[in-house]
Design a protein around this motif. Structure first.
Motif, PDB file in Angstrom:
ATOM      1  N   CYS A 124       2.709   4.074  -9.727  1.00 18.58           N
ATOM      2  CA  CYS A 124       1.339   4.352  -9.282  1.00 18.58           C
ATOM      3  C   CYS A 124       1.317   5.632  -8.447  1.00 18.58           C
ATOM      4  CB  CYS A 124       0.798   3.169  -8.486  1.00 18.58           C
ATOM      5  SG  CYS A 124      -0.794   3.476  -7.663  1.00 18.58           S
ATOM      6  N   GLN A 125       2.239   5.732  -7.495  1.00 16.70           N
ATOM      7  CA  GLN A 125       2.287   6.906  -6.615  1.00 16.70           C
ATOM      8  C   GLN A 125       2.687   8.161  -7.393  1.00 16.70           C
ATOM      9  OE1 GLN A 125       5.379   7.821  -3.403  1.00 16.70           O
ATOM     10  NE2 GLN A 125       3.821   6.729  -2.208  1.00 16.70           N
ATOM     11  N   CYS A 172      -2.043   3.386  -3.222  1.00 15.96           N
ATOM     12  CA  CYS A 172      -1.292   2.527  -4.153  1.00 15.96           C
ATOM     13  C   CYS A 172      -0.795   1.279  -3.424  1.00 15.96           C
ATOM     14  CB  CYS A 172      -0.100   3.288  -4.729  1.00 15.96           C
ATOM     15  SG  CYS A 172      -0.552   4.542  -5.944  1.00 15.96           S
ATOM     16  N   GLY A 226      -0.233   9.124  -9.793  1.00 17.29           N
ATOM     17  CA  GLY A 226      -1.360   9.562  -8.969  1.00 17.29           C
ATOM     18  C   GLY A 226      -1.130  10.975  -8.461  1.00 17.29           C
ATOM     19  N   GLN A 231      -5.997   8.669  -9.077  1.00 14.70           N
ATOM     20  CA  GLN A 231      -5.555   7.637  -8.146  1.00 14.70           C
ATOM     21  C   GLN A 231      -5.083   8.312  -6.864  1.00 14.70           C
ATOM     22  OE1 GLN A 231      -4.814   4.009  -8.233  1.00 14.70           O
ATOM     23  NE2 GLN A 231      -4.361   4.506  -6.102  1.00 14.70           N
TER      24      GLN A 231
END
Length: 225
Positions: free
Chosen positions: A53-54, A32, A57, A27
């Motif tokens: 998410c960050q 994000c 990722g 990701q």
């Protein structure tokens, strides 16, 4: 869409190649979706990330490096100073934790009175007895002496909540052992409010095999059988 039912682990997203074959790639943290302040998380590198998410990722992009292996979710919320846990505080911690777990189950039971679905029928039957007996000690902050007295007087009411929380966490796989990753969701949500949770879990692992067995878990909470 070949990616529709293709699962990737956290930190990765599905990408179809030129032949339409799906595979997982890292990701891009910059891609994000935007988050609110309350969705921020603190990594074990003591850096605040906009969201999981960050964080995951970033961890994926560092895969294969020492930094990547060491980066995990530390706790929910922006990074802040977490004071060290004293010996006295860690001794008192199980009192509050037991009371908290009992109150969670009672809240679930009360919600299930209106719309069932949170607890199974077997769980509801077990919590019903706790609920009926608990009206004398309402939820809230109680002095240590009162919590200790209640535990000694109504020991049987605290056994099931402690067992219940263990089995809620023991999911990947169900083997009566808690790994670091299985403990992480509970720990990450509690660290900002309960700074002793990390030391508590470390000391629960009596044989230092990086796994908390059911017997070790119960011993930490003062449950004998």
């Amino acid at each position: 869409d070949t990616c529709r039912n293709f699962h990737c682990k956290r930190g990765k997203v599905c990408h179809a190649d030129k032949q339409g074959k799906p595979h997982c790639i890292c990701q891009d943290p910059a891609a994000c979706p935007p988050t609110k302040d309350y969705e921020h998380v603190c990594g074990t590198d003591n850096k605040t990330y906009d969201g999981t998410c960050q964080l995951f990722g970033t961890k994926c992009q560092l895969e294969g490096t020492k930094m990547g292996r060491q980066l995990h979710l530390d706790y929910m919320g922006s990074c802040k100073y977490i004071p060290p846990c004293t010996d006295y505080e860690v001794d008192q911690f199980p009192l509050r934790m037991r009371d908290w777990l009992k109150n969670i189950l009672i809240q679930y039971y009360e919600r299930d009175m209106n719309t069932s679905g949170i607890l199974t029928e077997k769980q509801r039957n077990k919590v019903k007895k706790i609920y009926q007996n608990d009206k004398r000690l309402v939820a809230g902050d109680h002095p240590v002496e009162l919590l200790l007295h209640d535990f000694e007087k109504n020991y049987h009411m605290y056994v099931y909540p402690v067992h219940w929380q263990f089995h809620q966490l023991d999911q990947h796989p169900v083997d009566r052992l808690l790994t670091h990753s299985e403990l992480a969701p509970l720990r990450a949500s509690l660290v900002p409010m309960e700074h002793c949770i990390t030391r508590f879990f470390q000391e629960c692992d009596g044989d230092e095999d990086k796994l908390v067995a059911l017997k070790e878990w119960c011993h930490c909470f003062g449950i004998k059988e």
